[in-house]
Design a protein around this motif. Structure first.
Motif, PDB file in Angstrom:
ATOM      1  N   PRO A 187     -29.409  73.416  14.150  1.00 57.19           N
ATOM      2  CA  PRO A 187     -28.280  72.999  13.050  1.00 57.19           C
ATOM      3  C   PRO A 187     -28.376  71.312  13.223  1.00 57.19           C
ATOM      4  O   PRO A 187     -27.997  70.588  12.212  1.00 57.19           O
ATOM      5  N   ALA A 188     -29.041  70.812  14.200  1.00 60.33           N
ATOM      6  CA  ALA A 188     -29.349  69.388  14.264  1.00 60.33           C
ATOM      7  C   ALA A 188     -30.235  68.748  13.191  1.00 60.33           C
ATOM      8  O   ALA A 188     -30.279  67.677  12.773  1.00 60.33           O
ATOM      9  N   GLN A 189     -30.899  69.973  12.711  1.00 58.74           N
ATOM     10  CA  GLN A 189     -32.072  69.469  11.677  1.00 58.74           C
ATOM     11  C   GLN A 189     -31.624  69.416  10.222  1.00 58.74           C
ATOM     12  O   GLN A 189     -32.287  69.543   9.374  1.00 58.74           O
ATOM     13  N   ARG A 190     -30.358  70.095  10.073  1.00 56.07           N
ATOM     14  CA  ARG A 190     -29.828  70.318   8.767  1.00 56.07           C
ATOM     15  C   ARG A 190     -29.346  68.976   8.113  1.00 56.07           C
ATOM     16  O   ARG A 190     -28.788  68.141   8.870  1.00 56.07           O
ATOM     17  N   HIS A 191     -29.626  68.843   6.908  1.00 49.18           N
ATOM     18  CA  HIS A 191     -29.300  67.463   6.102  1.00 49.18           C
ATOM     19  C   HIS A 191     -28.098  67.815   4.981  1.00 49.18           C
ATOM     20  O   HIS A 191     -28.397  69.005   4.225  1.00 49.18           O
ATOM     21  N   LEU A 192     -27.205  66.890   5.073  1.00 49.26           N
ATOM     22  CA  LEU A 192     -26.132  67.218   3.843  1.00 49.26           C
ATOM     23  C   LEU A 192     -26.906  67.018   2.554  1.00 49.26           C
ATOM     24  O   LEU A 192     -27.519  66.173   2.322  1.00 49.26           O
ATOM     25  N   ILE A 193     -26.542  67.882   1.499  1.00 51.23           N
ATOM     26  CA  ILE A 193     -26.860  67.537   0.236  1.00 51.23           C
ATOM     27  C   ILE A 193     -25.944  66.802  -0.476  1.00 51.23           C
ATOM     28  O   ILE A 193     -25.941  66.006  -1.331  1.00 51.23           O
ATOM     29  N   GLY A 194     -24.645  67.612  -0.136  1.00 48.42           N
ATOM     30  CA  GLY A 194     -23.543  66.736  -0.697  1.00 48.42           C
ATOM     31  C   GLY A 194     -22.071  67.690  -0.306  1.00 48.42           C
ATOM     32  O   GLY A 194     -22.407  68.612  -0.058  1.00 48.42           O
ATOM     33  N   HIS A 195     -20.950  67.098  -0.844  1.00 47.86           N
ATOM     34  CA  HIS A 195     -19.869  67.815  -0.677  1.00 47.86           C
ATOM     35  C   HIS A 195     -18.971  67.856  -1.944  1.00 47.86           C
ATOM     36  O   HIS A 195     -19.135  66.833  -2.627  1.00 47.86           O
ATOM     37  N   PHE A 196     -18.287  68.805  -2.287  1.00 46.47           N
ATOM     38  CA  PHE A 196     -17.885  69.092  -3.696  1.00 46.47           C
ATOM     39  C   PHE A 196     -16.487  69.660  -3.557  1.00 46.47           C
ATOM     40  O   PHE A 196     -16.218  70.403  -2.560  1.00 46.47           O
ATOM     41  N   THR A 197     -15.716  69.399  -4.556  1.00 47.20           N
ATOM     42  CA  THR A 197     -14.299  69.951  -4.443  1.00 47.20           C
ATOM     43  C   THR A 197     -14.476  71.469  -4.961  1.00 47.20           C
ATOM     44  O   THR A 197     -15.386  71.884  -5.671  1.00 47.20           O
ATOM     45  N   GLU A 198     -13.304  72.218  -4.770  1.00 50.70           N
ATOM     46  CA  GLU A 198     -13.594  73.756  -5.052  1.00 50.70           C
ATOM     47  C   GLU A 198     -13.953  73.957  -6.373  1.00 50.70           C
ATOM     48  O   GLU A 198     -14.568  74.718  -6.885  1.00 50.70           O
ATOM     49  N   ASN A 199     -13.100  73.122  -7.343  1.00 55.84           N
ATOM     50  CA  ASN A 199     -13.347  73.206  -8.719  1.00 55.84           C
ATOM     51  C   ASN A 199     -14.790  72.778  -9.305  1.00 55.84           C
ATOM     52  O   ASN A 199     -15.204  72.893 -10.566  1.00 55.84           O
ATOM     53  N   ALA A 200     -15.623  72.397  -8.566  1.00 53.49           N
ATOM     54  CA  ALA A 200     -16.900  72.002  -8.812  1.00 53.49           C
ATOM     55  C   ALA A 200     -17.907  72.799  -8.319  1.00 53.49           C
ATOM     56  O   ALA A 200     -19.109  72.295  -8.177  1.00 53.49           O
ATOM     57  N   MET A 201     -17.713  73.893  -8.266  1.00 54.97           N
ATOM     58  CA  MET A 201     -18.494  75.002  -7.811  1.00 54.97           C
ATOM     59  C   MET A 201     -19.765  75.080  -8.585  1.00 54.97           C
ATOM     60  O   MET A 201     -20.860  75.027  -7.768  1.00 54.97           O
ATOM     61  N   LYS A 202     -19.770  75.018  -9.749  1.00 58.85           N
ATOM     62  CA  LYS A 202     -21.009  75.259 -10.480  1.00 58.85           C
ATOM     63  C   LYS A 202     -21.933  73.763 -10.087  1.00 58.85           C
ATOM     64  O   LYS A 202     -23.185  73.947  -9.990  1.00 58.85           O
ATOM     65  N   LEU A 203     -21.415  72.578 -10.172  1.00 57.97           N
ATOM     66  CA  LEU A 203     -22.435  71.645  -9.672  1.00 57.97           C
ATOM     67  C   LEU A 203     -22.868  71.675  -8.318  1.00 57.97           C
ATOM     68  O   LEU A 203     -23.838  71.306  -8.270  1.00 57.97           O
ATOM     69  N   ALA A 204     -22.024  72.245  -7.720  1.00 56.84           N
ATOM     70  CA  ALA A 204     -22.313  72.540  -5.955  1.00 56.84           C
ATOM     71  C   ALA A 204     -23.462  73.300  -6.192  1.00 56.84           C
ATOM     72  O   ALA A 204     -24.688  73.120  -5.478  1.00 56.84           O
ATOM     73  N   VAL A 205     -23.539  74.322  -6.796  1.00 56.99           N
ATOM     74  CA  VAL A 205     -24.821  75.219  -6.988  1.00 56.99           C
ATOM     75  C   VAL A 205     -25.892  74.685  -7.803  1.00 56.99           C
ATOM     76  O   VAL A 205     -27.213  74.813  -6.948  1.00 56.99           O
ATOM     77  N   GLN A 206     -25.624  73.782  -8.748  1.00 60.91           N
ATOM     78  CA  GLN A 206     -26.955  73.425  -9.154  1.00 60.91           C
ATOM     79  C   GLN A 206     -27.469  72.174  -8.547  1.00 60.91           C
ATOM     80  O   GLN A 206     -28.798  72.182  -8.421  1.00 60.91           O
ATOM     81  N   CYS A 207     -26.736  71.545  -7.664  1.00 65.62           N
ATOM     82  CA  CYS A 207     -27.330  70.355  -6.855  1.00 65.62           C
ATOM     83  C   CYS A 207     -28.176  71.154  -5.633  1.00 65.62           C
ATOM     84  O   CYS A 207     -29.160  70.705  -5.249  1.00 65.62           O
TER      85      CYS A 207
END
Length: 53
Positions: free
Chosen positions: A16-36
């Motif tokens: 887990p220490a090697q995981r990197h944040l891609i981004g955080h998204f609001t619930e209604n931005a699910m499609k954007l989260a998936v694409q990113c």
């Protein structure tokens, strides 16, 4: 202030220490989260060699 649920997208690593944040998204931005998340995955792994369309 109302609490908002956020979807967190991170890279995967068994450590887990090697995981990197891609981004955080609001619930209604699910499609954007998936694409990113998908585009970040492809950037690191290269395009699929599958013949599926």
């Amino acid at each position: 202030m109302h609490g908002h649920k956020l979807l967190w997208s991170v890279t995967f690593d068994h450590d887990p220490a090697q995981r990197h944040l891609i981004g955080h998204f609001t619930e209604n931005a699910m499609k954007l989260a998936v694409q990113c998340t998908w585009s970040e995955y492809i950037r690191h792994t290269g395009p699929s060699t599958s013949n599926r369309k």
